[in-house]
Design a protein around this motif. Structure first.
Motif, PDB file in Angstrom:
ATOM      1  N   LYS A   1      78.975  59.572  43.852  1.00 15.98           N
ATOM      2  CA  LYS A   1      78.151  58.483  43.328  1.00 15.98           C
ATOM      3  C   LYS A   1      78.736  58.011  41.993  1.00 15.98           C
TER       4      LYS A   1
ATOM      5  N   ASN B   1      77.934  64.131  42.225  1.00 12.11           N
ATOM      6  CA  ASN B   1      77.759  64.540  43.616  1.00 12.11           C
ATOM      7  C   ASN B   1      76.761  63.584  44.267  1.00 12.11           C
ATOM      8  N   ALA B   2      77.017  63.199  45.503  1.00 11.32           N
ATOM      9  CA  ALA B   2      76.194  62.184  46.166  1.00 11.32           C
ATOM     10  C   ALA B   2      74.716  62.559  46.232  1.00 11.32           C
TER      11      ALA B   2
ATOM     12  N   LEU C   1      78.732  56.449  38.434  1.00  9.85           N
ATOM     13  CA  LEU C   1      77.704  56.188  37.427  1.00  9.85           C
ATOM     14  C   LEU C   1      78.166  55.192  36.369  1.00  9.85           C
TER      15      LEU C   1
ATOM     16  N   VAL D   1      79.166  48.668  38.942  1.00 12.41           N
ATOM     17  CA  VAL D   1      79.117  49.897  38.141  1.00 12.41           C
ATOM     18  C   VAL D   1      79.390  49.541  36.679  1.00 12.41           C
TER      19      VAL D   1
ATOM     20  N   LYS E   1      69.685  58.954  38.729  1.00  6.68           N
ATOM     21  CA  LYS E   1      69.738  57.534  39.071  1.00  6.68           C
ATOM     22  C   LYS E   1      70.873  56.816  38.362  1.00  6.68           C
ATOM     23  N   ASP E   2      71.048  57.113  37.075  1.00 13.61           N
ATOM     24  CA  ASP E   2      72.060  56.428  36.284  1.00 13.61           C
ATOM     25  C   ASP E   2      72.360  57.248  35.035  1.00 13.61           C
TER      26      ASP E   2
ATOM     27  N   GLY F   1      81.193  57.251  50.268  1.00 13.70           N
ATOM     28  CA  GLY F   1      79.825  57.650  49.969  1.00 13.70           C
ATOM     29  C   GLY F   1      79.666  59.112  49.617  1.00 13.70           C
ATOM     30  N   LYS F   2      80.780  59.787  49.319  1.00  9.97           N
ATOM     31  CA  LYS F   2      80.728  61.217  49.011  1.00  9.97           C
ATOM     32  C   LYS F   2      80.551  61.495  47.521  1.00  9.97           C
TER      33      LYS F   2
ATOM     34  N   VAL G   1      84.356  57.622  46.625  1.00 10.42           N
ATOM     35  CA  VAL G   1      83.272  56.686  46.321  1.00 10.42           C
ATOM     36  C   VAL G   1      83.056  55.748  47.504  1.00 10.42           C
TER      37      VAL G   1
ATOM     38  N   VAL H   1      81.489  60.199  37.760  1.00 11.41           N
ATOM     39  CA  VAL H   1      80.915  60.294  39.102  1.00 11.41           C
ATOM     40  C   VAL H   1      79.990  61.499  39.211  1.00 11.41           C
TER      41      VAL H   1
END
Length: 223
Positions: free
Chosen positions: A142, A54-55, A144, A158, A60-61, A139-140, A136, A52
């Protein structure tokens, strides 16, 4: 240690996991033996590790992250629950197999590591899906990639790290119930039967799976 020293009467049990019974004993000198001091009761299930960010991290990925780290290795840092923990192990495997470098910041447990990743003091982490999923969903954090053999039904979009281009990073955290050593076999069998009955309950299974773990029962011998 408390459970290892408890009376072997079936009244004191422990929910152990890969850290308490595999990784920590292999890397640290502890005051308990993960094999000699416990009687295995049964497996509860597994939770894959989730990579994961930080939002607000400008990534991007996984491929984008790897590209940025190769260009500037000291750009980002990752949090772990401490040296030798599953999140630390997963992050180092990622660095090794992706051919990148990133500063690791060990914390005393997952809670402060998650807190600083949420706050942006560190940008990445490899917690269990069980630990990460509430953040997740809010929305806190992200997501990956999943550091496991397959995608999670909770996050079907994902990819696994292998799908994202980084092979060889599969870190799953297992959870199981243990009793003190020398607990009589009839008591262990009774506990195993009760545990497996609970794990066969569809509502219990759904609740566990909704929190990011996969249920898998076992016999004491299989554990």
């Amino acid at each position: 240690e408390f459970v290892a020293r408890a009376a072997p009467d079936g009244h004191t049990l422990m929910l152990g996991y890969v850290g308490t019974h595999a990784m920590n004993p292999a890397l640290q000198k502890l005051r308990y033996d993960p094999v000699a001091d416990f009687e295995p009761v049964g497996l509860v299930g597994y939770s894959p590790t989730l990579m994961v960010a930080n939002a607000l991290a400008p990534v991007k990925d996984v491929r984008d992250l790897a590209s940025q780290l190769k260009a500037k290795p000291d750009r980002y840092s990752y949090a772990s629950a401490g040296n030798g923990t599953a999140p630390h192990f997963a992050a180092e495997l990622f660095k090794l197999n992706a051919g990148v470098d990133m500063l690791g910041v060990p914390y005393k447990g997952s809670a402060p590591a998650i807190t600083d990743t949420l706050g942006g003091q560190t940008q990445f982490m490899f917690p269990s899906l069980f630990t990460a999923i509430p953040y997740v969903k809010a929305g806190k954090l992200k997501p990956l990639a999943v550091a496991g053999p397959r995608r999670s039904h909770l996050l079907p979009d994902v990819p696994t790290l292998k799908e994202a281009g980084v092979d060889g990073v599969e870190v799953q955290q297992w959870y199981a119930v243990f009793a003190p050593a020398r607990t009589p076999r009839p008591i262990v069998d009774k506990l195993n039967k009760a545990l497996n009955q609970v794990l066969a309950d569809k509502e219990v299974v759904k609740r566990i799976e909704d929190h990011g773990a996969d249920v898998e029962a076992s016999t004491p011998e299989q554990l």
